[in-house]
Design a protein around this motif. Structure first.
Motif, PDB file in Angstrom:
ATOM      1  N   ARG A  22       0.818  -1.225   0.000  1.00 49.98           N
ATOM      2  CA  ARG A  22       0.000   0.000   0.000  1.00 49.98           C
ATOM      3  C   ARG A  22       0.847   1.269   0.000  1.00 49.98           C
ATOM      4  NH1 ARG A  22      -3.741  -0.265   4.686  1.00 49.98           N
ATOM      5  NH2 ARG A  22      -3.185  -2.423   4.882  1.00 49.98           N
ATOM      6  N   SER A  53      -6.439  -5.069  -3.047  1.00 53.29           N
ATOM      7  CA  SER A  53      -7.031  -5.671  -1.857  1.00 53.29           C
ATOM      8  C   SER A  53      -7.415  -4.579  -0.870  1.00 53.29           C
ATOM      9  CB  SER A  53      -6.042  -6.634  -1.183  1.00 53.29           C
ATOM     10  OG  SER A  53      -6.540  -7.027   0.074  1.00 53.29           O
ATOM     11  N   PRO A  54      -8.701  -4.394  -0.624  1.00 55.01           N
ATOM     12  CA  PRO A  54      -9.097  -3.390   0.359  1.00 55.01           C
ATOM     13  C   PRO A  54      -8.668  -3.770   1.776  1.00 55.01           C
ATOM     14  CG  PRO A  54     -11.026  -4.534  -0.523  1.00 55.01           C
ATOM     15  CD  PRO A  54      -9.831  -5.030  -1.268  1.00 55.01           C
ATOM     16  N   ARG A  55      -8.454  -5.065   2.003  1.00 48.83           N
ATOM     17  CA  ARG A  55      -8.049  -5.519   3.333  1.00 48.83           C
ATOM     18  C   ARG A  55      -6.583  -5.218   3.619  1.00 48.83           C
ATOM     19  NH1 ARG A  55      -5.834 -10.031   5.499  1.00 48.83           N
ATOM     20  NH2 ARG A  55      -5.872 -11.208   3.587  1.00 48.83           N
ATOM     21  N   THR A  56      -5.709  -5.516   2.654  1.00 47.17           N
ATOM     22  CA  THR A  56      -4.262  -5.339   2.891  1.00 47.17           C
ATOM     23  C   THR A  56      -3.700  -4.088   2.218  1.00 47.17           C
ATOM     24  OG1 THR A  56      -3.596  -6.617   0.944  1.00 47.17           O
ATOM     25  CG2 THR A  56      -3.929  -7.844   3.015  1.00 47.17           C
ATOM     26  N   GLY A  57      -4.408  -3.588   1.215  1.00 46.14           N
ATOM     27  CA  GLY A  57      -3.922  -2.443   0.457  1.00 46.14           C
ATOM     28  C   GLY A  57      -2.959  -2.827  -0.657  1.00 46.14           C
ATOM     29  N   GLU A  58      -2.688  -4.124  -0.820  1.00 47.69           N
ATOM     30  CA  GLU A  58      -1.778  -4.562  -1.871  1.00 47.69           C
ATOM     31  C   GLU A  58      -2.400  -4.316  -3.242  1.00 47.69           C
ATOM     32  OE1 GLU A  58       0.698  -8.220   0.048  1.00 47.69           O
ATOM     33  OE2 GLU A  58      -1.393  -8.580  -0.445  1.00 47.69           O
TER      34      GLU A  58
END
Length: 78
Positions: free
Chosen positions: A52, A66-71
């Motif tokens: 991110r 990925s909204p969870r990890t920001g990747e």
């Protein structure tokens, strides 16, 4: 893969250091598009998986996020 995040037994220390240096150079915001292209061609890189905190280079096309990890998964032209 240019450089693994963990030690790769199949790559000696000198080569591993060179690969990590190339990854740093590729992701350096001051790197030119030509410099990034040269590094990507050296390793046959077509995809980037960025944290991110890393901005995708201008030539990269973001494919997924990925909204969870920001990747960010991004594709680059050969």
């Amino acid at each position: 893969m240019a450089a693994a995040t963990w030690r790769d037994a199949g790559v000696d220390g000198v080569e591993g250091g060179r690969r990590h240096g190339d990854v740093r150079a590729y992701l350096d915001p001051a790197a030119t598009r030509a410099e990034r292209r040269k590094i990507a061609r050296r390793y046959g890189v077509r995809w980037l998986l960025l944290t991110r905190w890393r901005e995708a280079p201008e030539e990269a096309v973001v494919v997924d996020f990925s909204p969870r990890t920001g990747e960010v998964l991004a594709r680059i032209a050969p």
